[in-house]
Enzyme design. Structure first.
Site, PDB file in Angstrom:
ATOM      1  N   LYS A  19       0.849  -1.199   0.000  1.00 45.01           N
ATOM      2  CA  LYS A  19       0.000   0.000   0.000  1.00 45.01           C
ATOM      3  C   LYS A  19       0.885   1.249   0.000  1.00 45.01           C
ATOM      4  O   LYS A  19       1.938   1.286   0.653  1.00 45.01           O
ATOM      5  CB  LYS A  19      -0.907  -0.032   1.235  1.00 45.01           C
ATOM      6  CG  LYS A  19      -1.982   1.043   1.261  1.00 45.01           C
ATOM      7  CD  LYS A  19      -2.933   0.813   2.436  1.00 45.01           C
ATOM      8  CE  LYS A  19      -4.020   1.869   2.520  1.00 45.01           C
ATOM      9  NZ  LYS A  19      -4.951   1.635   3.639  1.00 45.01           N
ATOM     10  N   SER A  22      -9.832   1.535   2.564  1.00 44.57           N
ATOM     11  CA  SER A  22      -8.955   2.317   1.713  1.00 44.57           C
ATOM     12  C   SER A  22      -7.883   1.497   0.999  1.00 44.57           C
ATOM     13  O   SER A  22      -7.289   1.965   0.042  1.00 44.57           O
ATOM     14  CB  SER A  22      -8.285   3.404   2.557  1.00 44.57           C
ATOM     15  OG  SER A  22      -7.478   2.822   3.567  1.00 44.57           O
ATOM     16  N   SER A  60     -10.098  -0.819   6.842  1.00 38.77           N
ATOM     17  CA  SER A  60      -9.519  -0.679   5.500  1.00 38.77           C
ATOM     18  C   SER A  60      -8.763  -1.875   4.951  1.00 38.77           C
ATOM     19  O   SER A  60      -8.386  -1.877   3.783  1.00 38.77           O
ATOM     20  CB  SER A  60      -8.589   0.525   5.455  1.00 38.77           C
ATOM     21  OG  SER A  60      -9.351   1.684   5.235  1.00 38.77           O
TER      22      SER A  60
END
Ligand code: GLN
Length: 468
Positions: A72, A147, A171
């Site tokens: 990420k 996310s 997330s």
């Protein structure tokens, strides 16, 4: 080679038995990336030095040797760009490795690229990225969740063997659920936050998104541990592997059966519970009176922490800089241009709840509520080993469906947020499907355990995986 089903354990076996090499796996993943990434927008960057990383692998050793992962965009890898999905950090180069990354480097993991995300991890659909939304590989008209949507999409599309995400309110678990994968948020303090861009510091944890529970456990074992760079990390001997054959699972009906949950999601959840019962586990209804206020507490505490954590992006210390007439003007201009709408909304909200006139009315109340919720869970965990809920109230929704309605978007987190609010571990494991517009979409089953009882989640998670 089918990279969509290729797991860490299968890779290890293939390497050991000389069936294929890390170069073969990377070549197969790259083929998928070349074919699909333009449309999915899941990787923001594919690293150019992957072949160099392969050359430096050395002799095969350990369970993560030569395993290609997606990372990420808010987790620092020294020398690589890390933008947190934000214009304000576009082109920012990480000056050091996150502790989790350092540990994975020691294990000889391969880093394939950085994955798309909602700006500074604020969102549930990856539509808040400054670099365009990511599509769900199962149905490209739908969101992959967020996310960590890019991380879930690269794993689901066979563009990485597994990936890292971060979870402040769901997330990791929510995108894993929407993409048919395993997503795990560890106990707060299990994995160092050093090198993770701070969103809500009392809530954030790094964790894996994988195809199996076993793969999740391998990555968790590799990344967890005490770290002098993060004073909230737990001592190394905190986690005990104490598996049992039969567990008692608590079901908070009041929290689950509320407006907003789709009928077929509830049905699937109930049938997963039945199967767990058939496997010898006990299901027990429990009362968590204040658990559905966790979301309200979260949307006070989190923006408060966001407003403070994001003060560092002032146009001087990091990334983007806009010229102004004086320093204050430069702050305004840089932050006005560099931050997207959702980030600005939360900074304003957070500043408001922390302001002297409203601190007691909002922030202090939310903190008190947090303690109440923690005590309620403590009481429940005296009677049950784990608590079960669906991971999300609905399967993957359409791109654009909730983006103009922040409250509807926030409700996505109703089942995932409580674990962050009280710092306990939680896992989402695929269990069943729901059909929307003729497309079969995956659903997730969430299990929450007491602090440091990750082993309960891995044991029960494997039972669910085995066909619940
Ligand atoms: N969707 C939640 C939010 O928007 C959770 C985000 C996260 O876990 N990083 O805050």
């Amino acid at each position: 080679m089918d990279t969509k089903t290729l797991t860490i354990t299968k890779c290890q076996k293939g390497y050991s038995e000389g069936e294929f090499t890390p170069s073969d796996v990377v070549a197969a993943l790259s083929k998928n990336i070349n074919e699909k990434n333009d449309s999915l927008n899941a990787y923001l960057e594919v690293f150019e030095d992957v072949n160099e990383q392969i050359d430096n692998l050395g002799e095969q050793k350990g369970d993560l040797w030569g395993i290609p992962l997606g990372i990420k965009d808010n987790i620092l890898i020294k020398g690589k760009t890390a933008s947190g999905g934000s214009r304000i950090l576009e082109g920012y180069t990480a000056p050091y490795d996150a502790t989790a990354i350092k540990k994975l480097k020691n294990k000889k993991v391969l880093f394939l690229g950085r994955t798309n995300m909602d700006e500074f991890a604020m969102g549930s659909s990856t539509e808040n990225s400054a670099f365009g939304s990511t599509k769900n590989p199962i149905d490209e008209s739908r969101v992959p969740g967020g996310s960590s949507g890019g991380s879930a999409a690269v794993v689901a599309a066979g563009m990485a063997i597994a990936a890292l995400g971060s979870d402040t309110g769901g997330s990791i678990r929510q995108p894993a659920s929407l993409c048919g994968l395993v997503g795990f948020k560890p106990t707060y303090g299990a994995i160092s936050r050093s090198g993770l861009m701070a969103m809500g510091s009392s809530l954030d944890q790094i964790g894996p998104i994988t195809k199996t529970v076993k793969d999740t456990q391998i990555l968790f074992d590799a990344m967890s541990g005490n770290d002098p760079l993060d004073s909230t990390t737990l001592p190394d001997d905190s986690f005990k592997d104490e598996r049992k054959d039969a567990y008692t699972i608590g079901v908070p009906r009041d929290l689950i059966e509320q407006e907003g949950i789709d009928d077929d999601v509830l049905e699937q959840f109930n049938s997963s519970l039945e199967s767990l019962k058939e496997k010898g586990h006990t299901i027990k209804e429990i009362d968590l009176e204040h658990a559905d206020y966790a979301l309200a507490a979260y949307y006070i505490v989190m923006p408060a922490e966001v407003s403070s954590n994001l003060a560092r992006y002032d146009g001087v210390k990091f990334g983007l800089h806009e010229e102004g007439e004086n320093l204050l003007d430069e702050y305004f201009k840089t932050r006005g241009v560099g931050f997207g709408e959702e980030v600005r909304r939360r900074i304003i909200l957070g500043t408001y709840v922390l302001s002297s006139g409203y601190y007691d009315a909002y922030y202090n109340k939310a903190s008190a509520l947090r303690s109440t919720i923690r005590s309620e869970f403590d009481v429940a965990f005296k009677e049950v080993d784990a608590i079960a809920t669906p991971t999300t109230p609905t399967p993957a929704f359409k791109i654009g469906e909730k983006i103009d309605d922040p409250l509807a978007m926030y409700l996505e987190d109703i089942f995932t947020v409580p674990a962050n609010i009280i710092g306990v571990p939680a896992i989402s494991v695929p269990s069943g499907t729901a059909k929307r517009d003729g497309v079969v979409l995956p659903l997730g089953f969430q299990l929450i355990a007491p602090h440091t009882h990750e082993s309960t989640l891995f044991a029960l998670g494997e039972d669910i995986e085995d066909g619940v």
